[in-house]
Design a protein around this motif. Structure first.
Motif, PDB file in Angstrom:
ATOM      1  N   GLU A  65       1.276  11.852  -3.890  1.00  0.00           N
ATOM      2  CA  GLU A  65       0.401  12.979  -4.243  1.00  0.00           C
ATOM      3  C   GLU A  65       0.499  14.123  -3.233  1.00  0.00           C
ATOM      4  N   ARG A  67      -9.594  14.053   5.408  1.00  0.00           N
ATOM      5  CA  ARG A  67     -10.662  13.333   4.688  1.00  0.00           C
ATOM      6  C   ARG A  67     -11.755  14.311   4.230  1.00  0.00           C
ATOM      7  N   SER A  76       0.829  -1.203   0.000  1.00  0.00           N
ATOM      8  CA  SER A  76       0.000   0.000   0.000  1.00  0.00           C
ATOM      9  C   SER A  76       0.861   1.249   0.000  1.00  0.00           C
ATOM     10  N   THR A  77       0.539   2.170  -0.875  1.00  0.00           N
ATOM     11  CA  THR A  77       1.203   3.474  -0.903  1.00  0.00           C
ATOM     12  C   THR A  77       0.196   4.574  -0.588  1.00  0.00           C
ATOM     13  N   SER A  78      -0.866   4.214   0.134  1.00  0.00           N
ATOM     14  CA  SER A  78      -1.897   5.164   0.511  1.00  0.00           C
ATOM     15  C   SER A  78      -1.449   5.959   1.727  1.00  0.00           C
ATOM     16  N   GLN A  86     -12.486  12.852  -3.772  1.00  0.00           N
ATOM     17  CA  GLN A  86     -11.513  11.775  -3.634  1.00  0.00           C
ATOM     18  C   GLN A  86     -11.784  11.010  -2.349  1.00  0.00           C
ATOM     19  N   ASP A 132      -9.248   8.634  -1.399  1.00  0.00           N
ATOM     20  CA  ASP A 132      -7.925   8.204  -0.958  1.00  0.00           C
ATOM     21  C   ASP A 132      -6.890   9.215  -1.437  1.00  0.00           C
ATOM     22  N   LEU A 133      -5.691   9.074  -0.905  1.00  0.00           N
ATOM     23  CA  LEU A 133      -4.594   9.975  -1.262  1.00  0.00           C
ATOM     24  C   LEU A 133      -3.306   9.162  -1.293  1.00  0.00           C
ATOM     25  N   GLU A 134      -2.648   9.134  -2.426  1.00  0.00           N
ATOM     26  CA  GLU A 134      -1.373   8.429  -2.536  1.00  0.00           C
ATOM     27  C   GLU A 134      -0.261   9.253  -1.883  1.00  0.00           C
ATOM     28  N   LEU A 153      -3.466   7.698   3.594  1.00  0.00           N
ATOM     29  CA  LEU A 153      -4.465   7.499   4.633  1.00  0.00           C
ATOM     30  C   LEU A 153      -4.221   6.205   5.398  1.00  0.00           C
ATOM     31  N   LYS A 154      -3.910   5.131   4.675  1.00  0.00           N
ATOM     32  CA  LYS A 154      -3.691   3.847   5.339  1.00  0.00           C
ATOM     33  C   LYS A 154      -2.425   3.876   6.201  1.00  0.00           C
ATOM     34  N   HIS A 155      -1.375   4.530   5.705  1.00  0.00           N
ATOM     35  CA  HIS A 155      -0.147   4.589   6.488  1.00  0.00           C
ATOM     36  C   HIS A 155      -0.355   5.470   7.716  1.00  0.00           C
TER      37      HIS A 155
END
Length: 424
Positions: free
Chosen positions: A161, A146, A112-114, A154, A156-158, A116-118
């Motif tokens: 980005e 968010r 994952s390169t998100s 959107q 999500d956010l990479e 938000l998730k990290h």
């Protein structure tokens, strides 16, 4: 209820050095464990090794760490109702014991390169490490992000980005949003959080370079409110004369902060009766924020304040009976700590309201808050030419540089006095 103390034992070795030991008093029995040996002349009244002892910082850290370990083990045994003896507690290998109780932490998804998730993963780690105040603040930051992504349609956010252009647009939106616009200092903290998330991802190999390079924020220094000695005396008189119980309690809590070396409100609110030691002449506790052990000799005014609340017959009860919180054995450590954090925040907000009322009643130039007790103590100590190393220990700072920065922010009065007469 077991009690813990760090003591200097008068049993010198051949080289004249005395042992520093951690002492557990449980069921009328004393148990000891040696931590180090020092020159007895280098053991100061605050219960720490002073700067004349070689390696004093390392020794103090070793003492503080071992005390925290024993306190954590004792708290767990008592909360779970397990029987124990002092020697059994001292023989426990803390690392092995901690590992046996700590659940396996989740790992970040390597695919994952998100952003938000990290960010969620790092907040989870903060919660697991019981750094709940930071976790709560970062969760709020993530919620705001968010909201902004929602305006861009959107979900999500990479990580890559999070560019200079994205940050400029996001911070412009934060500054101008209608429900709760952010000031410059909030924006600075928010950027620090986002940069921390991205840099952690870079260290984990999720990205190969930082996506932003030029975007920077600068905090705006706000003058710290601090009181003079005569204003502290005014608060003391008001605390004794007012018939409003919440106002009196808020003022006495503030005054305790001031007399306990500028302690934070969270530490004063969570003091227990057993933290008052040596027949009411000293208070010992571990700071919630830094986990540093504090051992404070009480002056006459502090002893008088504490004597109003101190109830030795209830050692585990809060010294100031203000917090409505009890340990719930059915909840996890994190859940119990989070409930306590919320209760502390609520009582701090209430105290600040009454302190603002007191400021207006006494015609202070600016309204005071609970944290201004810390500023006031530091300012007065500086004017009394207190040694900066001693002041560092009193404030519970981790480094001299931190203390110097703290004191530099209080310099406006000194500059005013130094400039007197320049234009005469």
């Amino acid at each position: 209820m077991a009690t813990i103390a760090i003591v200097l034992i008068n049993k010198p070795r051949k080289d004249g050095r005395w042992p520093i030991k951690i002492r557990i008093f449980h069921r009328r029995k004393l148990s000891y464990q040696t931590l180090c040996y020092i020159n007895p002349a280098n053991w100061n009244i605050s219960g720490q090794v002073n700067l004349y002892e070689p390696g004093y910082l390392t020794l103090n850290e070793k003492i503080r760490e071992r005390r925290c370990q024993i306190e954590e083990i004792l708290e767990a045994f008592e909360a779970e109702g397990k029987g124990f003896s002092g020697p059994e507690i001292l023989q426990i290998n803390y690392s092995s014991w901690k590992a046996s109780r700590q659940p396996v932490l989740p790992k970040a998804d390597p695919a994952s390169t998100s952003f938000l998730k990290h960010a969620e993963f790092l907040i989870h780690l903060k919660n697991r490490n019981q750094n709940l105040a930071s976790a709560k603040r970062y969760t709020s930051y993530l919620h705001t992000l968010r909201q902004y992504l929602h305006t861009l349609q959107q979900t999500d956010l990479e990580l890559m980005e999070v560019t200079d252009e994205f940050l400029i647009d996001f911070f412009r939106w934060c500054r101008t949003k209608t429900d709760q616009p952010n000031n410059e200092n909030t924006l600075h903290r928010r950027f620090g959080w986002m940069a921390w998330v991205v840099r952690d991802a870079l260290a984990d190999g999720l990205i190969s370079k930082l996506p932003f390079r030029r975007f920077k924020t600068k905090p705006i220094k706000v003058p710290k409110v601090k009181l003079r000695q005569d204003q502290i005396q005014q608060l003391e008189q008001l605390a004794m004369s007012t018939h409003k119980r919440p106002l009196a309690r808020s003022l006495k809590t503030y005054l305790l902060q001031f007399h306990l070396y500028g302690s934070r409100i969270s530490d004063v609110l969570t003091l227990r009766n057993h933290n008052v030691t040596e027949e009411g002449s000293r208070v010992e506790f571990v700071q919630r924020k830094t986990k540093k052990l504090m051992s404070i000799r009480l002056n006459e005014k502090a002893r008088a304040l504490i004597s109003e609340f101190h109830c030795p017959e209830r050692p585990d009860a809060f010294l100031i009976p203000w917090l409505k919180w009890e340990h719930d054995p059915s909840e996890t450590v994190e859940e119990n700590e989070y409930r306590l954090l919320i209760e502390i925040e609520n009582k701090t907000t209430m105290a600040n309201k009454y302190l603002k009322d007191a400021s207006q009643l006494l015609d202070f130039e600016k309204p005071i808050s609970t944290h201004s007790a810390r500023h006031s103590f530091a300012q007065m100590a500086k004017r009394k030419k207190v040694d900066i190393y001693a002041l560092k220990q009193a404030l519970g700072h981790s480094s001299i540089k931190q203390t110097e920065t703290y004191l530099n922010d209080l310099d406006t009065d000194e500059v005013d006095q130094a400039m007197n007469g320049v234009y005469d």
